[in-house]
Motif scaffolding. Structure first.
Motif, short mmCIF file in Angstrom:
data_model
loop_
_atom_site.label_atom_id
_atom_site.label_comp_id
_atom_site.label_asym_id
_atom_site.label_seq_id
_atom_site.Cartn_x
_atom_site.Cartn_y
_atom_site.Cartn_z
N GLY A 244 2.72 3.97 -1.07
CA GLY A 244 3.15 5.00 -2.10
C GLY A 244 2.13 5.47 -3.12
O GLY A 244 1.05 5.28 -1.85
N GLU A 245 2.40 5.96 -4.34
CA GLU A 245 0.91 7.23 -4.73
C GLU A 245 -0.08 5.68 -5.50
O GLU A 245 0.57 5.27 -6.57
CB GLU A 245 0.94 7.58 -5.59
N PRO A 246 -1.76 6.13 -5.19
CA PRO A 246 -2.78 4.53 -6.15
C PRO A 246 -2.45 5.40 -7.11
O PRO A 246 -1.84 6.67 -7.83
CB PRO A 246 -3.32 5.44 -4.77
N GLN A 247 -2.33 4.73 -7.94
CA GLN A 247 -2.59 4.81 -9.28
C GLN A 247 -3.91 5.55 -9.96
O GLN A 247 -4.96 5.23 -9.00
CB GLN A 247 -2.69 3.56 -10.44
N PRO A 248 -4.15 6.22 -11.10
CA PRO A 248 -4.78 7.11 -10.98
C PRO A 248 -6.45 5.63 -11.40
O PRO A 248 -5.91 4.76 -11.36
CB PRO A 248 -5.60 7.91 -11.96
N LEU A 249 -7.36 6.86 -10.92
CA LEU A 249 -8.43 5.66 -11.02
C LEU A 249 -9.31 5.56 -12.75
O LEU A 249 -9.12 5.67 -13.36
CB LEU A 249 -10.13 6.32 -10.17
N ARG A 250 -9.38 4.38 -12.75
CA ARG A 250 -10.13 3.51 -14.35
C ARG A 250 -11.62 3.36 -14.43
O ARG A 250 -12.19 3.13 -13.82
CB ARG A 250 -9.29 2.14 -14.39
N ILE A 251 -12.08 4.67 -15.25
CA ILE A 251 -13.42 4.84 -16.08
C ILE A 251 -13.20 4.41 -17.03
O ILE A 251 -12.90 4.94 -17.71
CB ILE A 251 -13.63 5.97 -15.83
N LEU A 252 -13.81 3.41 -17.97
CA LEU A 252 -13.90 2.75 -18.60
C LEU A 252 -15.40 3.70 -19.31
O LEU A 252 -15.23 3.95 -20.70
CB LEU A 252 -14.00 1.27 -18.92
N LEU B 92 0.87 -1.50 0.04
CA LEU B 92 0.09 -0.09 -0.16
C LEU B 92 0.88 0.85 -0.26
O LEU B 92 0.37 2.44 -0.60
CB LEU B 92 -0.70 0.20 1.49
#
Lengths: 182, 208
Positions: B193-201, B191
């Protein structure tokens, strides 16, 4: 641009009746039955629990625009992982996401899958929360629920944390490694 | 096989602290409890177990192949014991009990979250001795005060007697199970570190 065949709205206490007949499970599959039962009998109380307001619980309903039929239900809330030495990791728990049985695998005429509409709604809602939510999103999925695991992975929940129970996986979105010295 | 109620321990504690009348009363309660139907049922089930399994049960561990009625019998005895305990006010002043569920396990300690919320750290070796050193396990600390600065703390295995809230089965839903938010050191590394950007399809508008 024409409106899509579906619409998404937030849910509340008035939707108890709507959820009470939601069916997303094959009766022969226990973990699917568990999801359906939770949505029908507990989700409204979960979403509206006064003591949980600080966790910003959100209930999302996916409806067919023309008929108002409920084809999908999702919910999420703020969560905090407490690590050793007082380390806190803010996160968002994907509480549940389910597509009604008649709509599973369905594509709208514009090509979107029902499951993609629902999960995109979850991610959009998390992104838009004020105050901002952490984009660290996790969900707990039964290890045999291959469709849900695939859906989670499609939405970036690709890392596997420790299992809270031998029958369940805890999936979380990926992280960039911390910078050296940070 | 003969089983004795834990109320006998309470009775001895009262006697040690100079309360002979109360000690006698609690001892009689223990005798009554041991003669009751709950104890009789438990003794009958325990008599059918092997000596090893019976010892395991006494130590707080249910054997994997234990009959379902064993857990029910244990709960019935625990409920009756608790009824006696709460009816004897002197007991509450003698020993404080902190009961809860293990939420985190670390190298040197575990975190015990009480039913009503607050958490406390417990040396891991104490949880190990009570065979309750896993996340989700139920543990109780019995604190026997000696004087203002000293107390004897005993870690004992606990069971949940409230059938409506705990079936012992994990559920990913709701907010009641600490295993949902429990993390290991390996999780912490994951956990960080920096979370990846959210994925919106699919673009979505949400109506309030």
């Amino acid at each position: 641009m024409s409106e899509p065949d579906w619409r998404i709205r937030s849910g509340g206490l008035a939707d108890r009746g709507l959820l009470s007949s939601f069916d997303c499970a094959n009766p022969a599959v226990e973990f699917e039955v568990e999801v359906g039962q939770f949505i029908r009998t507990q989700l409204i109380d979960w979403a509206c629990a006064p003591g949980a307001a600080g966790d910003d619980p959100r209930l999302l309903l996916a409806l067919i625009r023309a008929t108002g039929e409920l084809f999908g239900v999702a919910a999420h809330e703020r969560a905090r992982f407490q690590g050793s030495d007082g380390n806190v990791f803010n996160a968002t728990k994907l509480e549940v996401a389910a597509v009604a049985t008649p709509w599973q695998g369905y594509r709208f005429h514009t090509g979107e899958r029902t499951s993609d509409v629902l999960m995109s709604a979850v991610m959009t809602d998390i992104y838009a929360r004020v105050p901002p939510r952490d984009s660290r999103v996790f969900g707990i999925v039964h290890k045999d629920n291959h469709r849900s695991i695939a859906l989670c992975r499609r939405y970036g929940l690709v890392e596997e944390m420790s299992s809270p129970d031998p029958n369940y996986l805890r999936l979380v979105t990926a992280h960039r490694p911390p910078l050296p010295g940070s | 096989m003969t089983l004795f109620s834990s109320l006998n321990v309470e009775s001895a504690r009262l006697a040690r602290l100079g309360n002979p009348d109360e000690a006698a009363r609690v001892a009689r309660a223990a005798t009554e409890l041991e003669a009751g139907p709950e104890f009789a049922k438990l003794q009958q089930i325990m008599s059918d177990l092997s000596g090893y399994d019976a010892q395991q049960v006494v130590d707080g561990v249910l054997p994997e192949d234990a009959p379902a009625e064993l857990a029910e019998a244990l709960k019935a005895v625990a409920r009756r014991t608790e009824q006696w305990r709460t009816s004897e006010l002197a007991l509450t002043a003698l020993a404080e009990v902190i009961a809860g569920r293990i939420a985190e396990v670390h190298n040197g300690y575990v975190v015990l979250v009480r039913v009503d919320g607050p958490a406390t750290m417990v040396p891991r070796w104490m949880a190990v001795a009570a065979q309750r050193d896993k996340v989700g396990s139920l543990l109780a600390l019995v604190m026997d005060r000696l004087d203002d600065g000293r107390a004897v703390v005993e870690a004992v295995p606990a069971i949940d007697v409230d059938d409506s809230t705990d079936t012992g089965r994990f559920t990913p839903f709701g907010r009641g199970d600490p295993r949902v938010l429990s993390i290991t050191e390996e999780d912490e590394r994951l956990l960080a570190g920096e979370p990846q950007p959210l994925r919106i399809l699919v673009p979505v508008l949400i109506e309030e």
